[in-house]
Design an enzyme around this catalytic site. Structure first.
Site, PDB file in Angstrom:
ATOM      1  CG  ASP A   1      -1.538  -1.301   1.538  1.00  0.00           C
ATOM      2  OD1 ASP A   1      -2.001  -1.940   0.578  1.00  0.00           O
ATOM      3  OD2 ASP A   1      -1.587  -1.702   2.731  1.00  0.00           O
TER       4      ASP A   1
ATOM      5  CG  ASP B   1      -2.992  -4.600  -1.472  1.00  0.00           C
ATOM      6  OD1 ASP B   1      -3.971  -5.111  -2.034  1.00  0.00           O
ATOM      7  OD2 ASP B   1      -2.828  -4.663  -0.245  1.00  0.00           O
TER       8      ASP B   1
ATOM      9  CG  ASP C   1      -5.075  -1.163   2.581  1.00  0.00           C
ATOM     10  OD1 ASP C   1      -5.874  -0.392   2.023  1.00  0.00           O
ATOM     11  OD2 ASP C   1      -4.766  -2.280   2.111  1.00  0.00           O
TER      12      ASP C   1
ATOM     13  NE  ARG D   1     -10.677  -4.182  -1.129  1.00  0.00           N
ATOM     14  CZ  ARG D   1      -9.682  -5.063  -1.081  1.00  0.00           C
ATOM     15  NH1 ARG D   1      -8.458  -4.655  -0.795  1.00  0.00           N
ATOM     16  NH2 ARG D   1      -9.884  -6.340  -1.294  1.00  0.00           N
TER      17      ARG D   1
END
Ligand code: CA
Ligand code: CA
Length: 449
Positions: free
Chosen positions: A228, A267, A271, A321
């Site tokens: 990330d 990714d 996060d 997301r």
């Protein structure tokens, strides 16, 4: 040491950068709006304001504001950044000013490193890997293992050693205004530490050279990547403010397909996982990305953590997301979502509430083109909640949960077990947010003072 002419040239450059950002955002160049620092302190020493989201609770979030001059660094290269971060066990307050863009894929002398450089000596090659784990011969029931998987893991480890930046407690990492400050190709890892501020940085194209094939992920398998741009794992009191996150440099449309599945090199953008807690994410721009933000990485994350506030962020041209939430008490207010397809990124959904997540979504604004159904803005597993009101779709008050529930069998619940109290700056109407945040969100907006 800053001479008057040096200061002038900095100021000129800053004005140009900000004007470019404002023009890019579709606002007239004359409407130059800069976000002043409310507390009167400079951009490097500013701390999170009282009641500004979950990260303001308890001891609050001060980052490296108390750093002495020996722990105040200006860095422009990867090697300098690594040195300034020091040891993750050293909790001395530190301020790291990032000047310009740091390329994480460079060696200690500044030489560019390629994926082939990381793979060298490991025996890994993509063609050999693809041959070894082809579902037609290897099957789909077990994860890759054997020579080529070991080689892939070794190569990935070499890249990780280079591009993962471990952030110690009591740190502020901040872009120097007017320098297009940021990190490309890297991951800031904020793991099991408290009190970190990340602001005014552009994070671009964090890319895994060595995605892993998982034939058991979903119905058709998936290529998964490791990094990330910013990752919080068991972190507490983190304030992410005025950053830009983007795949620019390598959009997913460039990804090939292997075994019929996208070879995904990215990714998350930001996060927040593994029982991270007390996080405020404010005035950031999340754009041109697929798996944008996880809050919780597993349905079995313990309850009582993952408390996150997201406000005045812009989510523009992201697939999914935004965020995907699990377990925690999450407050989403005054965010702007533009789900118009951008750079090849088309919406799956904006907010996913699963694993009993307790989301309050209040006074957010969605720009939705006619190609996207309003019922697609939410997602869930039937156990998550989304409460809150005042959400607008193209300017009209809209009950997003009702729209979702009308066309899905796994209903989103509308009651939550908490009432947000840390709501500094909460605006009672989302109406003006698109115009407002086009000028104030993201990196390159803040000034030094
Ligand atoms: Ca992943
Ligand atoms: Ca991740």
């Amino acid at each position: 040491m800053a001479t008057a002419s040096h200061r002038r040239s900095l100021r000129t450059r800053r004005t140009l950068v900000v004007s470019a950002a404002v023009v890019a955002a579709g606002v007239g160049a004359g409407a130059l709006v800069l976000t002043a620092n409310a507390s009167g302190t400079d951009v490097y020493h500013q701390t999170l304001a009282a009641k500004d989201g979950w990260a303001s609770s308890g001891s609050g979030t001060t980052g490296g504001a108390k750093a002495d001059s020996a722990h105040t660094f200006t860095v422009s290269t990867r090697a300098q950044l690594v040195k300034a971060l020091g040891s993750v066990s050293d909790t001395t307050p530190r301020i790291i000013k990032v000047k310009g863009t740091i390329d994480a894929n460079t060696d200690d002398s500044g030489k560019k490193l390629t994926c082939a450089d990381y793979a060298a000596g490991t025996g890994y090659s993509l063609s050999a890997y693809l041959k070894a784990f082809d579902p037609s011969t290897y099957g789909r029931s077990k994860l890759p293992s054997g020579t080529q998987e070991s080689a892939r893991a070794a190569a990935q480890k070499k890249q990780a050693a280079n591009i993962v930046f471990k952030v110690p407690a009591n740190t502020t990492i901040v872009g120097v205004p007017g320098t297009k400050a940021g990190i490309t190709g890297g991951m800031l890892q904020i793991q099991k530490v408290d009190n970190v501020i990340v602001r005014n940085l552009t994070f671009s194209d964090t890319e895994d050279c060595f995605p892993q094939w998982d034939p058991t992920d979903g119905d058709s398998g998936n290529w998964n990547s490791e990094y990330d741009a910013v990752t919080l794992r068991g972190a507490t009191h983190v304030w992410a403010d005025h950053n830009t996150f983007t795949d620019a440099g390598h959009f997913d449309s460039l990804n090939p397909k292997y075994y019929g599945r996208e070879y995904q090199v990215h990714d998350g953008e930001l996060d927040i996982t593994k029982s991270s807690d007390l996080v405020t994410v404010e005035q950031n721009l999340f754009t041109s990305h697929d798996k944008t933000m996880l809050i919780g990485s597993s349905d079995s994350e313990p309850s009582g953590k993952l408390r996150v506030t997201l406000h005045h962020n812009v989510w523009k041209g992201v697939v999914q997301r935004a965020p995907l939430t699990r377990v925690g008490q999450v407050h989403l207010y005054n965010n702007v979502y533009d789900v118009t397809p951008l750079n090849g990124y088309s919406l799956q959904y904006s907010i996913n509430s699963r694993a009993k997540a307790q989301v309050v979504a209040q006074n957010n604004f969605w720009t939705v083109p006619s190609s996207v159904k309003v019922s697609k803005l939410l997602s869930g597993d039937g156990t998550g909640s989304v409460a809150g009101s005042g959400n607008l779709v193209n300017g009209t008050t809209t009950d997003l949960v009702a729209a979702y529930n009308a066309s899905n069998s796994k209903k989103i619940k509308t009651t939550v077990n908490w009432t947000p109290a840390l709501t500094a700056g909460l605006e009672s109407s989302a109406k003006n947010l698109p115009a407002e945040l086009a000028k104030t969100a993201g990196a390159g907006v803040l000034t030094a003072n």
